[in-house]
Design an enzyme around this catalytic site. Structure first.
Site, short mmCIF file in Angstrom:
data_model
loop_
_atom_site.label_atom_id
_atom_site.label_comp_id
_atom_site.label_asym_id
_atom_site.label_seq_id
_atom_site.Cartn_x
_atom_site.Cartn_y
_atom_site.Cartn_z
N GLU A 89 -77.46 -52.62 12.93
CA GLU A 89 -78.32 -52.62 14.12
C GLU A 89 -79.74 -52.24 13.73
O GLU A 89 -80.71 -52.76 14.28
CB GLU A 89 -77.80 -51.62 15.16
N ARG B 202 -77.95 -55.73 22.33
CA ARG B 202 -79.00 -55.35 21.37
C ARG B 202 -79.83 -56.55 20.90
O ARG B 202 -80.31 -56.59 19.77
CB ARG B 202 -78.40 -54.63 20.15
N SER C 227 -78.69 -45.47 15.51
CA SER C 227 -77.42 -46.12 15.14
C SER C 227 -77.66 -47.13 14.03
O SER C 227 -78.56 -47.98 14.12
CB SER C 227 -76.83 -46.84 16.36
#
Length: 301
Positions: free
Chosen positions: A295, A174, A225
């Protein structure tokens, strides 16, 4: 900001607006007004925009479809630049596709699968845009952008344009080089796909989409998320094992379907979501001694 707005309108860079409500531009439907909101009509318009912003010494942030973003109720100071429908070109050359930053990832995965092109099925449920997906190396189902990207065209803050290879993007979980080491705006991406059996590829992607539909709360406004997976653990599993599914603060609720999603269950505020995030972090820390890192991109003024 009036002066900047006038300059940009004179240069015809695209849509320019004062005090644009950002809740209209985030998937969780939270966010106050931007001091100045710009939706450039072209790369040239984006370059001119950055030039004027730099001259005036204003801060700025680039957004796409707003699917991984939490913005305060008082809004965002400075300039918000949205790469939207004006950045949605798609060209194909054999198995190589080149796509602009504003193109929706779900649409791209769907279009390619129907053409019998494999490699993007994992992205069939990712609600963001290509630019945002490259920026954060979006992924799902064991794959991510770094597996299929060959290079990305980046606009840096000094106005220069450069193609960076996958290796130069320094992808990790990520994360990409654009987030800290070399801040820049992805305006175009090139992917290398593989020809395959159309029916198999469509079925694979549909299976992923069905799984997401059954296990993730996309019928509610949400930001995707909330936490990064603290590998080898998974954020959703830790939250669910802590009996936090359905836990609610104000209008913000831990999804009943998936522990790593916070939904806007009705008029949720930024502080509702932040309070719930902190509550989850404290709970997991006390129970498992694990630090939960977000995130979702959280804007602070």
């Amino acid at each position: 900001m009036e002066e900047v707005k006038t300059q940009l309108e004179h240069l015809q860079v695209g849509k320019v607006a004062l005090n644009e409500p950002l809740q209209k531009h985030t998937t969780i439907k939270i966010g106050g007004p931007a001091d100045l909101f710009i939706e450039p009509s072209s790369v040239e318009g984006l370059q001119k925009t950055l030039e004027i912003i730099k001259e005036q010494n204003h801060s700025f942030r680039v957004i796409g479809r707003g699917s991984n973003l939490l913005i305060p109720d008082e809004g965002m100071r400075g300039v918000v630049i949205k790469l939207g429908s004006n950045f949605d070109d798609l060209t194909e050359d054999g198995n190589t596709i080149r796509v602009a930053a504003g193109y929706p990832m779900i649409k791209l995965a769907t279009v390619m699968s129907r053409k019998g092109m494999a490699g993007l099925a994992f992205a069939g449920g990712i609600p963001g845009s290509v630019g945002g997906a490259v920026y954060m190396n979006a992924g799902a189902h064991g794959s991510d952008i770094s597996k299929v990207l060959t290079r990305a065209r980046i606009l840096f803050e000094d106005g220069s344009l450069e193609w960076l290879t996958t290796e130069e993007m320094k992808f990790s979980y990520r994360t990409s080089i654009l987030q800290q080491e070399r801040p820049g705006i992805c305006i175009e991406a090139e992917f290398e796909l593989v020809s395959g059996a159309k029916e198999d590829i469509v079925n694979e992607m549909q299976g992923y989409k069905d799984y997401r539909r059954e296990t993730q709360p996309w019928t509610y406004p949400c930001a995707g998320s909330i936490f990064r997976n603290p590998l080898p653990n998974h954020a959703g599993h830790l939250i669910e094992q802590s009996n936090l599914k359905g836990y609610q603060i104000g209008g913000a609720q831990v999804s009943e379907l998936h522990g790593n999603f916070i939904v806007n269950a009705g008029d949720a505020t930024y502080e509702d979501v932040m309070s719930l995030i902190r509550y989850i972090q404290n709970t997991i820390k006390q129970k498992y001694d694990i630090d939960m890192e977000t995130e979702v991109e959280i804007v602070t003024n």
